[in-house]
Design a protein around this motif. Structure first.
Motif, PDB file in Angstrom:
ATOM      1  N   GLU A   1      43.423  25.912 -12.458  1.00 29.44           N
ATOM      2  CA  GLU A   1      43.356  25.053 -13.633  1.00 29.44           C
ATOM      3  C   GLU A   1      43.190  25.803 -14.950  1.00 29.44           C
ATOM      4  O   GLU A   1      43.217  25.206 -16.015  1.00 29.44           O
ATOM      5  CB  GLU A   1      42.221  24.027 -13.457  1.00 29.44           C
ATOM      6  CG  GLU A   1      42.435  23.066 -12.291  1.00 29.44           C
ATOM      7  CD  GLU A   1      43.704  22.237 -12.430  1.00 29.44           C
ATOM      8  OE1 GLU A   1      44.222  22.116 -13.553  1.00 29.44           O
ATOM      9  OE2 GLU A   1      44.202  21.730 -11.413  1.00 29.44           O
ATOM     10  N   SER A   2      42.992  27.102 -14.884  1.00 26.83           N
ATOM     11  CA  SER A   2      42.907  27.895 -16.108  1.00 26.83           C
ATOM     12  C   SER A   2      44.251  27.833 -16.818  1.00 26.83           C
ATOM     13  O   SER A   2      45.294  27.883 -16.171  1.00 26.83           O
ATOM     14  CB  SER A   2      42.585  29.349 -15.749  1.00 26.83           C
ATOM     15  OG  SER A   2      42.847  30.190 -16.846  1.00 26.83           O
ATOM     16  N   CYS A   3      44.232  27.722 -18.139  1.00 25.53           N
ATOM     17  CA  CYS A   3      45.514  27.693 -18.845  1.00 25.53           C
ATOM     18  C   CYS A   3      46.107  29.089 -18.926  1.00 25.53           C
ATOM     19  O   CYS A   3      47.306  29.251 -19.112  1.00 25.53           O
ATOM     20  CB  CYS A   3      45.360  27.071 -20.227  1.00 25.53           C
ATOM     21  SG  CYS A   3      44.615  28.142 -21.458  1.00 25.53           S
ATOM     22  N   GLY A   4      45.255  30.105 -18.828  1.00 23.97           N
ATOM     23  CA  GLY A   4      45.755  31.475 -18.854  1.00 23.97           C
ATOM     24  C   GLY A   4      45.823  32.087 -20.239  1.00 23.97           C
ATOM     25  O   GLY A   4      46.345  33.180 -20.415  1.00 23.97           O
ATOM     26  N   LYS A   5      45.299  31.375 -21.224  1.00 25.53           N
ATOM     27  CA  LYS A   5      45.437  31.878 -22.593  1.00 25.53           C
ATOM     28  C   LYS A   5      44.548  33.100 -22.845  1.00 25.53           C
ATOM     29  O   LYS A   5      45.008  34.113 -23.374  1.00 25.53           O
ATOM     30  CB  LYS A   5      45.097  30.759 -23.580  1.00 25.53           C
ATOM     31  CG  LYS A   5      45.284  31.140 -25.036  1.00 25.53           C
ATOM     32  CD  LYS A   5      45.124  29.893 -25.911  1.00 25.53           C
ATOM     33  CE  LYS A   5      45.237  30.232 -27.397  1.00 25.53           C
ATOM     34  NZ  LYS A   5      45.148  29.030 -28.234  1.00 25.53           N
TER      35      LYS A   5
ATOM     36  N   GLU B   1      46.570  23.424 -24.371  1.00 27.37           N
ATOM     37  CA  GLU B   1      45.746  24.630 -24.298  1.00 27.37           C
ATOM     38  C   GLU B   1      44.644  24.528 -25.333  1.00 27.37           C
ATOM     39  O   GLU B   1      44.868  24.038 -26.421  1.00 27.37           O
ATOM     40  CB  GLU B   1      46.592  25.868 -24.643  1.00 27.37           C
ATOM     41  CG  GLU B   1      47.419  26.370 -23.502  1.00 27.37           C
ATOM     42  CD  GLU B   1      48.365  27.474 -23.935  1.00 27.37           C
ATOM     43  OE1 GLU B   1      48.280  27.920 -25.090  1.00 27.37           O
ATOM     44  OE2 GLU B   1      49.198  27.866 -23.109  1.00 27.37           O
TER      45      GLU B   1
END
Lengths: 638, 269
Positions: free
Chosen positions: A494-498, A341
């Motif tokens: 592909e977003s890490c979601g952080k 991340e």
């Protein structure tokens, strides 16, 4: 291989390498990068091997990398002493056997299998040209068109890809034969780290991975940062859909990246290096790992490199398939063994990178450029390109263009030249609509800007970016709203979601885009979409998030009318969005051939032979098969 | 070394390297934030502490929590038009995710963000009613407190993108949890709750339960076993005291004090 300790050793290795590249007998090379293998090069190689054994023809068979014209793969090259090199295209096992029996009889293969010929090879790192034959061109070869005269190659200039398709990537000797590792010797023996950094600064080289940060400045700030331990890293986590520049270089010429990294390490004062390659690139990993072992065996990696007292080693780290790990801080986290991340960085990796040590991260292509610059000098490199973007850039030219493949062009070349001259124009006689550059988070450049010179500044001025070099050509049957939706969908995955804007904002952007393509959008959706895209761009934590709205922002900027047609008229002008289109048959044009009726998977087409058919809209699933198979253009999409 | 900067027109002087959020709050200027806690390093995930920083003619939006004050003379706006709009949109996104969460609604009201523009998100691998989706803002305070402050690493993020959630390994009870409750203490939305009953401490959101230790005197359960054991082994001086529940400890201390004061009174009379 014996350890190389001096310039004399290197010269001896060069001679050996040249004998391997240009043997006294016939040399046959098969393009065995992933593009070749995917088209069946492995079978061709096996067939050639068997045929050579059976016919007892004197020929040395070897592999080579990707020469760029991937759509013509499998490619086989034949180099006979005193003759030009001939490239055979779209080879099959059967054609391979014919080729070898032709060689046994001393005849050339049929003309239609010949892609072209090469009369001389540029040795880019030492600036020499090696002609394959002396004097006049043998008449038998005259009909093969030289690469230099072909549209696809005429405007190309290969620096990063200088050896791709010319050497066997499994042979360090052939790399040295082409002048490889001489730049390293020059740097270690005759240049101070300061001098190397100065040379790179003056060359104007900028990061080829996307952001275009000046490489020399990056190296300098890493060298000047406080710390005992330092790292250099090659970022090979190439993940843009349809882009494979780095893969090709790693597969076809791994030593150019290794040499660049050693020179960079010398310049910044690092003794440890990493290459971070995505695990989905097995051949790149194999070829690069082998190259590391070879360089170690040759004393070019490890302790006291080339007798200079400088130590440097490279380790390979595999990425686990996360696109975001191409972002530098996520890449560092991944190498350190943490979740991949990004972390917010107000401090650069050059000061606090891998395990908080000063770290230089460069893209594969950037590293590959370095030995050529050190060898030929900053002036040579900066003579190519525009005021602020020097040298060349590799693009993977894909999409609705006649010639697809990897192209390396001087900075400043126009999009028109790339698409129409090199690319041969739009496939199937369609019209150009847009060119998407910079990967999924790049932007869509409309046809009206086709004369735009390609460099870092110009691309960002129009809302797109250089990115790592993906270039997708779109024709008039492409719906730009659908394109924006597609890329946003990719980036959600592909977003890490952080951080909130990227994780939540992309989902909301996607929801609006889906409504638009489904015809259920309402007034105000466009303003909301615009505002949301701008906020995500301004507030997301890392480069993935801040650039993710680019496809939306550029299509809103250049194709607003198309959005409005979807919303106001419930119409998809390009005929793509399923909820908004209808398939019908033009009774005048229909010959009643029954083909669409037979191919329709939902039984929606009715009719009799030689009478116009009809489509039952209630049964039609809008798969488009009827339109694809119709030879008379009788299927109407509206 | 101190650096002078201007926040919302107010000139302040801070130690170089201080994070902007702390510097502003110390100067009495409030900046909203969900993922920040003074006991933990900055994280920069919620993106609510946005500020606009101008230096010369250039200005940019950044997060205050992880922005180190390094340059003299920077001018910071915590409520410029650009900041207000961006913060409002980010808050709207969180509100769309957690429309029923009281703390989220409260913060939205403070920021001036209204719900309704965005529908609830629909991630592919999280059920629409899942508390991980409807009550958790993914600020990561619990995960970081557990790892960085407590050193237990019992919980972490699982999955990624829209499906990101806080979880124990494999979504089942974990022995790594000491039951200390730091996660619940830092949780800004209250989705992590401690339920102490029948000799067990339960954290329903994380599917974790820990047996309580029983008082050596009265036999009543009083604290999470692993945490008590950890304290006993790390601080031997309190090992004995830690075996007794606070209630009995208080009573015994009271009795001891009463005895001592009686003895003291007797001695002086």
């Amino acid at each position: 291989m014996k350890a190389i300790r001096s310039l004399d050793d290197l010269e001896r290795a060069r001679k050996k390498g040249l004998r391997s590249c240009f043997p006294d007998t016939t040399r046959i090379m098969v393009g065995m990068a992933t593009c070749g293998i995917a088209s069946g090069a492995a079978e061709v190689y096996k067939a050639l091997q068997a045929a050579i054994r059976e016919t007892h023809v004197e020929a040395r068979l070897s592999m080579t990398g990707c020469i760029g014209i991937c759509q013509e793969e499998p490619l086989v090259d034949v180099l006979q002493p005193g003759a030009p090199r001939i490239t055979y295209r779209r080879m099959t096992a059967q054609k391979a056997v014919q080729l070898v029996s032709g060689l046994a009889k001393g005849t050339l293969d049929s003309r239609e299998s010949i892609f072209g010929r090469i009369d001389a090879e540029d040795f880019v790192v030492d600036g020499t040209v090696r002609r394959y034959f002396e004097g006049e061109l043998p008449a038998a070869y005259a009909s093969a068109l030289p690469y230099r005269e072909q549209d696809f190659y005429r405007k190309q200039l290969r620096i990063a890809m200088r050896h791709c398709g010319f050497i066997d990537p499994g042979s360090i000797e052939e790399y040295i034969g082409h002048g490889g590792y001489f730049a390293l010797h020059k740097a270690l023996a005759t240049m101070s780290p300061e001098a190397v950094i100065g040379e790179i600064e003056r060359s104007g080289l900028r990061g080829r991975g996307g952001a275009g940060y000046p490489t020399g400045r990056k190296w300098r700030s890493c060298r000047e940062a406080a710390g005992e331990r330092r790292f250099v890293i090659a970022n090979a986590d190439e993940g843009d859909p349809g882009a494979y520049m780095d893969r090709s270089i790693l597969e076809s010429d791994p030593h150019s990246v290794i040499e660049g990294m050693i020179i960079g390490a010398w310049a910044v004062g690092a003794h440890e290096g990493f290459i971070y390659v995505r695990a989905e690139y097995p051949l790149a990993i194999t070829n690069f790992s082998r190259a590391i072992s070879q360089a170690e065996a040759a004393g070019l990696l490890g302790r006291d490199i080339l007798g200079s007292g400088f130590d440097f080693s490279i380790r390979l780290s595999r990425g686990g398939g996360a696109f975001v790990c191409g972002e530098s801080s996520a890449l560092l986290a991944s190498i350190e063994g943490r979740i991949g991340e990004p972390r917010a960085k107000h401090v650069h990796a050059t000061e606090s990178g891998l395990w908080d040590c000063p770290t230089t991260i460069n893209n594969v292509e950037t590293w590959a450029d370095v030995p050529a610059i050190v060898s030929r000098g900053a002036g040579w490199f900066s003579a190519v390109g525009t005021e602020k973007s020097k040298g060349t850039k590799v693009f993977s030219l894909v999409g609705k263009v006649t010639n697809t493949g990897l192209v390396e062009v001087p900075m400043g070349i126009s999009l028109r030249e790339i698409v129409f001259d090199i690319g041969g124009g739009i496939a199937n006689g369609r019209k150009l609509k847009a060119v998407q550059t910079g990967g999924p988070s790049g932007g869509c450049i409309p046809e009206t800007l086709i004369d735009l010179p390609v460099d870092y500044e110009k691309l960002s001025e129009v809302g797109s970016m250089m990115g790592s070099g993906g270039m997708i050509v779109m024709d008039d049957r492409t719906c730009m709203v659908d394109v924006a939706r597609y890329f946003v969908d990719f980036l959600i995955e592909e977003s890490c979601g952080k951080c909130t804007p990227c994780r939540e904002g992309l989902q909301q952007m996607h929801a609006i885009l889906a409504r638009i393509t489904q015809g259920s959008a309402v007034d105000g959706d466009l303003q909301t979409l615009q505002e949301l895209a701008e906020v995500v761009r301004d507030t997301a934590m890392c480069g993935l998030g801040t650039s993710a709205p680019n496809p939306v922002l550029t299509t809103l900027r250049y194709f607003r009318a198309e959005y409005e047609a979807h919303i106001r008229d419930k119409r998809c002008p390009a005929g793509v969005c399923k909820e908004l289109i209808r398939y019908s048959i033009d009774a005048q044009a229909c010959t009643g051939c029954l083909l669409c009726l037979k191919k329709c998977p939902s039984g929606a087409v009715s009719g009799e032979r030689k009478k116009p058919h009809a489509i039952d809209a209630s049964k039609c699933i809008k798969c488009g098969v009827c339109s694809e198979v119709c030879r008379f253009g009788a299927v109407v999409v509206a | 070394m101190t650096v002078r900067i201007v926040i919302d027109g107010k000139e302040i002087s801070v130690e170089k390297g201080t994070m902007l959020l702390g510097a502003a709050r110390a100067a009495g200027i409030d900046i909203p934030a969900l993922c920040h806690h003074d006991a933990l390093p900055p994280y920069g995930a919620c993106r609510l502490c946005l500020v606009e920083i101008s230096s010369g003619s250039r200005s940019r939006i950044t997060t205050a929590c992880n922005y180190p004050v390094l340059r003299e003379g920077e001018s910071v706006s915590t409520g410029s038009e650009r900041v207000t709009r961006a913060r409002r949109v980010v808050m709207e996104l969180l509100l769309a995710r957690c429309p029923g969460s009281k703390p989220v609604q409260e913060l939205a009201r403070r920021i001036g963000a209204q719900g309704g523009r965005f529908p609830p998100p629909a991630p592919s691998r999280l059920a629409p009613s899942e508390p991980a989706l409807t009550d958790c803002v993914l600020c990561g305070l619990c995960v970081r407190a557990c790892e960085e402050a407590i050193g237990a690493s019992a919980i972490s993020f699982s999955d990624r993108g829209p499906n990101r959630r806080v979880a124990s390994p494999f979504f089942v009870n974990t022995e790594a949890c000491t039951g200390c409750g730091a996660c619940a203490a830092v949780c800004p939305t209250g989705v992590i709750r401690l339920e102490d009953a029948q000799g067990m401490r339960r954290l329903p959101f994380l599917a974790i339960e820990v047996a309580m230790v029983r008082c050596a005197r009265c036999g009543a359960p009083f604290g999470p076993g692993p945490q008590v054991q950890r304290l006993q082994s790390e601080v031997p001086a309190v090992a004995e005291t830690m075996a007794i529940c606070p209630e009995c400890r208080r009573r015994e201390t009271g009795i001891r004090l009463a005895r001592e004061s009686a003895r003291h009174a007797g001695a002086t009379r």
